[in-house]
Design a protein around this motif. Structure first.
Motif, PDB file in Angstrom:
ATOM      1  N   TYR A 250      92.483 -48.333  48.016  1.00  9.66           N
ATOM      2  CA  TYR A 250      93.628 -47.327  46.817  1.00  9.66           C
ATOM      3  C   TYR A 250      93.646 -47.332  45.123  1.00  9.66           C
ATOM      4  O   TYR A 250      93.090 -46.681  44.269  1.00  9.66           O
ATOM      5  CB  TYR A 250      94.499 -46.958  47.830  1.00  9.66           C
ATOM      6  CG  TYR A 250      95.403 -45.563  46.930  1.00  9.66           C
ATOM      7  CD1 TYR A 250      94.863 -44.394  47.477  1.00  9.66           C
ATOM      8  CD2 TYR A 250      96.451 -45.758  46.338  1.00  9.66           C
ATOM      9  CE1 TYR A 250      95.595 -43.184  47.257  1.00  9.66           C
ATOM     10  CE2 TYR A 250      97.284 -44.486  46.562  1.00  9.66           C
ATOM     11  CZ  TYR A 250      96.487 -43.604  46.836  1.00  9.66           C
ATOM     12  OH  TYR A 250      97.471 -42.038  46.282  1.00  9.66           O
TER      13      TYR A 250
ATOM     14  N   SER B 146      96.509 -46.263  52.043  1.00 12.54           N
ATOM     15  CA  SER B 146      97.621 -47.416  51.047  1.00 12.54           C
ATOM     16  C   SER B 146      98.563 -47.111  52.079  1.00 12.54           C
ATOM     17  O   SER B 146      99.262 -45.379  52.044  1.00 12.54           O
ATOM     18  CB  SER B 146      97.106 -47.334  50.365  1.00 12.54           C
ATOM     19  OG  SER B 146      97.715 -47.650  49.674  1.00 12.54           O
TER      20      SER B 146
ATOM     21  N   ASP C 260      98.533 -42.576  51.756  1.00 10.44           N
ATOM     22  CA  ASP C 260      97.375 -42.231  50.884  1.00 10.44           C
ATOM     23  C   ASP C 260      95.846 -42.913  51.236  1.00 10.44           C
ATOM     24  O   ASP C 260      95.497 -43.618  51.754  1.00 10.44           O
ATOM     25  CB  ASP C 260      97.917 -42.805  49.500  1.00 10.44           C
ATOM     26  CG  ASP C 260     100.013 -42.456  49.342  1.00 10.44           C
ATOM     27  OD1 ASP C 260      99.153 -41.218  49.840  1.00 10.44           O
ATOM     28  OD2 ASP C 260     100.193 -43.673  48.878  1.00 10.44           O
TER      29      ASP C 260
ATOM     30  N   PRO D 151      92.180 -43.526  49.972  1.00  5.98           N
ATOM     31  CA  PRO D 151      91.648 -43.736  49.064  1.00  5.98           C
ATOM     32  C   PRO D 151      90.703 -42.381  48.507  1.00  5.98           C
ATOM     33  O   PRO D 151      90.926 -42.175  47.088  1.00  5.98           O
ATOM     34  CB  PRO D 151      90.805 -44.508  49.461  1.00  5.98           C
ATOM     35  CG  PRO D 151      91.283 -45.315  50.171  1.00  5.98           C
ATOM     36  CD  PRO D 151      91.630 -44.106  51.338  1.00  5.98           C
TER      37      PRO D 151
END
Length: 250
Positions: A46, A71, A75, A77
Protein backbone atom coordinates in the motif's frame (compact mmCIF):
# COMPACT_ATOMS: atom_id res chain seq x y z
CA UNK A 1 3.71 -8.84 11.14
CA UNK A 2 4.71 -5.49 12.60
CA UNK A 3 8.00 -3.95 11.58
CA UNK A 4 10.51 -2.66 14.09
CA UNK A 5 14.20 -1.94 13.90
CA UNK A 6 15.13 -5.50 14.83
CA UNK A 7 13.15 -7.22 12.07
CA UNK A 8 14.56 -7.96 8.60
CA UNK A 9 11.59 -6.28 6.88
CA UNK A 10 12.24 -2.90 8.50
CA UNK A 11 14.62 -1.89 5.71
CA UNK A 12 11.94 -2.65 3.13
CA UNK A 13 9.91 0.35 4.25
CA UNK A 14 13.00 2.55 4.18
CA UNK A 15 13.75 1.41 0.65
CA UNK A 16 10.22 2.31 -0.47
CA UNK A 17 10.38 5.74 1.17
CA UNK A 18 13.70 6.31 -0.61
CA UNK A 19 12.37 4.99 -3.97
CA UNK A 20 15.29 2.54 -4.07
CA UNK A 21 14.35 -0.46 -6.20
CA UNK A 22 17.77 -2.07 -5.80
CA UNK A 23 17.43 -1.91 -2.03
CA UNK A 24 13.97 -3.46 -2.27
CA UNK A 25 15.42 -6.35 -4.28
CA UNK A 26 18.19 -6.75 -1.72
CA UNK A 27 15.81 -6.80 1.23
CA UNK A 28 13.51 -9.30 -0.45
CA UNK A 29 16.45 -11.58 -1.25
CA UNK A 30 17.52 -11.32 2.39
CA UNK A 31 14.14 -12.64 3.49
CA UNK A 32 12.02 -9.53 3.99
CA UNK A 33 8.31 -10.25 3.94
CA UNK A 34 6.64 -8.71 0.83
CA UNK A 35 3.48 -8.38 2.94
CA UNK A 36 5.20 -6.65 5.85
CA UNK A 37 3.26 -4.05 7.82
CA UNK A 38 4.46 -1.19 9.97
CA UNK A 39 3.41 -0.41 13.53
CA UNK A 40 0.19 1.15 12.26
CA UNK A 41 -0.70 -1.86 10.14
CA UNK A 42 0.11 -0.15 6.84
CA UNK A 43 1.32 -2.69 4.31
CA UNK A 44 4.47 -2.11 2.30
CA UNK A 45 2.51 -2.70 -0.92
CA UNK A 46 0.00 0.00 0.00
CA UNK A 47 2.84 2.39 0.81
CA UNK A 48 4.46 1.71 -2.57
CA UNK A 49 1.12 2.34 -4.28
CA UNK A 50 0.68 5.66 -2.45
CA UNK A 51 4.26 6.65 -3.23
CA UNK A 52 3.68 6.07 -6.98
CA UNK A 53 6.35 3.39 -7.26
CA UNK A 54 5.25 1.03 -10.06
CA UNK A 55 8.60 -0.75 -10.21
CA UNK A 56 8.54 -1.50 -6.50
CA UNK A 57 4.90 -2.57 -6.70
CA UNK A 58 5.83 -5.10 -9.39
CA UNK A 59 8.73 -6.39 -7.29
CA UNK A 60 6.50 -6.88 -4.25
CA UNK A 61 3.80 -8.61 -6.29
CA UNK A 62 6.37 -10.92 -7.88
CA UNK A 63 7.63 -11.75 -4.39
CA UNK A 64 4.17 -12.79 -3.23
CA UNK A 65 2.37 -9.69 -1.99
CA UNK A 66 -1.39 -10.09 -2.40
CA UNK A 67 -2.75 -7.20 -4.46
CA UNK A 68 -6.16 -7.14 -2.77
CA UNK A 69 -5.02 -7.43 0.82
CA UNK A 70 -6.38 -4.41 2.70
CA UNK A 71 -3.74 -2.33 4.44
CA UNK A 72 -4.60 -2.11 8.15
CA UNK A 73 -7.79 -3.95 7.19
CA UNK A 74 -9.08 -0.74 5.61
CA UNK A 75 -7.28 0.51 2.51
CA UNK A 76 -6.87 -1.24 -0.85
CA UNK A 77 -3.62 -0.63 -2.74
CA UNK A 78 -5.58 -0.18 -5.99
CA UNK A 79 -7.77 2.46 -4.35
CA UNK A 80 -4.74 4.30 -3.00
CA UNK A 81 -3.14 4.36 -6.42
CA UNK A 82 -6.36 5.45 -8.14
CA UNK A 83 -6.93 8.24 -5.62
CA UNK A 84 -3.49 9.65 -6.40
CA UNK A 85 -3.90 9.25 -10.15
CA UNK A 86 -0.93 6.87 -10.29
CA UNK A 87 -1.65 5.26 -13.65
CA UNK A 88 1.36 2.93 -13.90
CA UNK A 89 0.80 1.63 -10.38
CA UNK A 90 -2.84 0.98 -11.21
CA UNK A 91 -1.76 -0.94 -14.31
CA UNK A 92 0.80 -2.93 -12.32
CA UNK A 93 -1.74 -3.90 -9.66
CA UNK A 94 -4.35 -4.88 -12.24
CA UNK A 95 -1.75 -6.96 -14.11
CA UNK A 96 -0.88 -8.56 -10.78
CA UNK A 97 -4.45 -9.70 -10.21
CA UNK A 98 -6.09 -6.83 -8.34
CA UNK A 99 -9.88 -6.90 -8.63
CA UNK A 100 -10.98 -3.66 -10.30
CA UNK A 101 -14.24 -3.50 -8.30
CA UNK A 102 -12.78 -4.36 -4.88
CA UNK A 103 -14.56 -2.36 -2.18
CA UNK A 104 -12.47 -0.98 0.66
CA UNK A 105 -13.75 0.21 4.03
CA UNK A 106 -16.27 3.00 3.65
CA UNK A 107 -17.67 1.63 0.40
CA UNK A 108 -15.11 3.15 -1.96
CA UNK A 109 -13.84 1.46 -5.11
CA UNK A 110 -10.87 2.48 -7.20
CA UNK A 111 -13.23 3.84 -9.86
CA UNK A 112 -14.95 6.04 -7.29
CA UNK A 113 -11.62 7.53 -6.22
CA UNK A 114 -10.42 8.02 -9.79
CA UNK A 115 -13.60 9.82 -10.86
CA UNK A 116 -13.60 12.00 -7.75
CA UNK A 117 -10.07 13.10 -8.63
CA UNK A 118 -10.74 13.54 -12.33
CA UNK A 119 -8.04 11.01 -13.23
CA UNK A 120 -9.36 10.08 -16.67
CA UNK A 121 -6.54 7.74 -17.72
CA UNK A 122 -6.97 5.78 -14.50
CA UNK A 123 -10.73 5.67 -15.07
CA UNK A 124 -10.15 4.25 -18.55
CA UNK A 125 -7.64 1.66 -17.28
CA UNK A 126 -10.05 0.46 -14.60
CA UNK A 127 -12.98 0.26 -17.02
CA UNK A 128 -10.86 -1.61 -19.56
CA UNK A 129 -9.96 -4.09 -16.81
CA UNK A 130 -13.63 -4.75 -16.07
CA UNK A 131 -14.65 -2.18 -13.47
CA UNK A 132 -18.42 -1.72 -13.61
CA UNK A 133 -19.22 1.73 -15.04
CA UNK A 134 -22.33 2.11 -12.86
CA UNK A 135 -21.02 0.81 -9.54
CA UNK A 136 -21.59 3.60 -7.05
CA UNK A 137 -19.50 4.56 -4.05
CA UNK A 138 -20.63 5.18 -0.48
CA UNK A 139 -23.01 7.97 -1.52
CA UNK A 140 -24.86 5.65 -3.93
CA UNK A 141 -24.22 8.19 -6.69
CA UNK A 142 -23.51 6.77 -10.18
CA UNK A 143 -19.97 7.44 -11.42
CA UNK A 144 -21.23 9.39 -14.44
CA UNK A 145 -22.97 11.89 -12.18
CA UNK A 146 -19.83 12.24 -10.07
CA UNK A 147 -17.78 12.85 -13.22
CA UNK A 148 -20.26 15.48 -14.41
CA UNK A 149 -20.02 17.31 -11.09
CA UNK A 150 -16.24 17.02 -11.16
CA UNK A 151 -16.27 18.81 -14.51
CA UNK A 152 -14.06 16.26 -16.28
CA UNK A 153 -15.07 15.74 -19.91
CA UNK A 154 -12.46 12.99 -20.30
CA UNK A 155 -13.90 10.98 -17.41
CA UNK A 156 -17.38 11.42 -18.85
CA UNK A 157 -16.23 10.23 -22.27
CA UNK A 158 -14.57 7.15 -20.79
CA UNK A 159 -17.65 6.22 -18.79
CA UNK A 160 -20.00 6.76 -21.73
CA UNK A 161 -17.77 4.63 -23.95
CA UNK A 162 -18.23 1.78 -21.47
CA UNK A 163 -22.01 2.13 -21.32
CA UNK A 164 -22.48 4.17 -18.16
CA UNK A 165 -26.06 5.05 -17.36
CA UNK A 166 -27.68 7.83 -15.27
CA UNK A 167 -27.14 10.10 -18.25
CA UNK A 168 -30.10 12.41 -17.71
CA UNK A 169 -29.06 12.89 -14.08
CA UNK A 170 -25.48 13.61 -15.17
CA UNK A 171 -26.70 16.14 -17.71
CA UNK A 172 -28.75 17.95 -15.08
CA UNK A 173 -25.72 18.09 -12.79
CA UNK A 174 -23.45 19.42 -15.54
CA UNK A 175 -26.02 22.08 -16.45
CA UNK A 176 -26.29 23.14 -12.82
CA UNK A 177 -22.54 23.52 -12.38
CA UNK A 178 -22.06 25.27 -15.69
CA UNK A 179 -24.18 28.13 -14.31
CA UNK A 180 -22.21 28.45 -11.06
CA UNK A 181 -19.05 30.28 -10.01
CA UNK A 182 -16.93 27.22 -9.24
CA UNK A 183 -14.47 29.03 -6.96
CA UNK A 184 -17.29 30.62 -4.95
CA UNK A 185 -19.08 27.29 -4.57
CA UNK A 186 -15.95 25.52 -3.36
CA UNK A 187 -15.20 28.31 -0.91
CA UNK A 188 -18.73 28.23 0.49
CA UNK A 189 -18.56 24.45 0.90
CA UNK A 190 -15.23 24.63 2.74
CA UNK A 191 -16.46 27.38 5.03
CA UNK A 192 -19.57 25.40 5.91
CA UNK A 193 -17.28 22.60 7.06
CA UNK A 194 -14.48 24.60 8.68
CA UNK A 195 -15.98 27.96 9.56
CA UNK A 196 -15.43 31.44 8.18
CA UNK A 197 -12.63 33.91 8.82
CA UNK A 198 -9.81 31.98 7.18
CA UNK A 199 -7.55 33.37 4.53
CA UNK A 200 -8.69 31.90 1.20
CA UNK A 201 -6.49 31.26 -1.82
CA UNK A 202 -7.74 30.44 -5.29
CA UNK A 203 -5.54 28.96 -7.99
CA UNK A 204 -6.37 27.98 -11.56
CA UNK A 205 -4.11 25.32 -13.02
CA UNK A 206 -4.19 23.40 -16.30
CA UNK A 207 -6.14 20.15 -16.15
CA UNK A 208 -4.78 16.98 -17.69
CA UNK A 209 -7.51 16.97 -20.35
CA UNK A 210 -6.79 20.50 -21.54
CA UNK A 211 -9.24 22.43 -19.38
CA UNK A 212 -8.73 24.25 -16.09
CA UNK A 213 -8.83 23.05 -12.50
CA UNK A 214 -9.87 25.52 -9.82
CA UNK A 215 -8.13 24.90 -6.48
CA UNK A 216 -9.48 26.63 -3.36
CA UNK A 217 -7.68 26.40 0.00
CA UNK A 218 -8.27 27.73 3.49
CA UNK A 219 -5.00 29.00 4.96
CA UNK A 220 -3.94 29.45 8.58
CA UNK A 221 -0.49 30.86 9.42
CA UNK A 222 0.61 30.38 5.85
CA UNK A 223 -0.40 26.71 5.78
CA UNK A 224 -3.33 25.21 3.90
CA UNK A 225 -5.61 23.50 6.44
CA UNK A 226 -8.36 22.45 4.02
CA UNK A 227 -8.95 22.52 0.31
CA UNK A 228 -11.02 21.33 -2.59
CA UNK A 229 -10.74 21.45 -6.34
CA UNK A 230 -12.95 21.10 -9.36
CA UNK A 231 -12.42 21.05 -13.10
CA UNK A 232 -14.38 23.49 -15.22
CA UNK A 233 -15.48 21.38 -18.16
CA UNK A 234 -19.17 21.40 -17.23
CA UNK A 235 -20.33 23.22 -20.35
CA UNK A 236 -18.37 20.79 -22.52
CA UNK A 237 -20.01 17.90 -20.70
CA UNK A 238 -23.43 19.40 -21.36
CA UNK A 239 -22.52 19.51 -25.04
CA UNK A 240 -21.29 15.91 -24.97
CA UNK A 241 -24.48 14.60 -23.41
CA UNK A 242 -26.87 16.76 -25.42
CA UNK A 243 -25.03 16.18 -28.68
CA UNK A 244 -25.14 12.43 -28.20
CA UNK A 245 -28.87 12.57 -27.50
CA UNK A 246 -28.63 11.67 -23.82
CA UNK A 247 -30.82 14.47 -22.53
CA UNK A 248 -33.89 12.40 -21.95
CA UNK A 249 -32.41 8.94 -21.41
CA UNK A 250 -31.58 7.13 -18.20
Amino acid sequence: MNVNEHEPSAGLFTAVYESDENAVVGRLRAGADPEATDEDGQSVLYLAALQDEPGIVRLLLAAGARPDRLSAGIDAPLCGAACGGHLEVVRALLAGGAKPDLVEEGGFTALTWAVLGGHAEVVEALLAAGAHPDRSGPSDEPPLVTAARRGSPSCVRALLAHGARARAQALAEARRWSALDVAAELRASLERLHGTGHEVTVRRVPAADGGTTVVVELVVDGRAVAGDDRQTGHAEIVGLLEGAGYGGRA
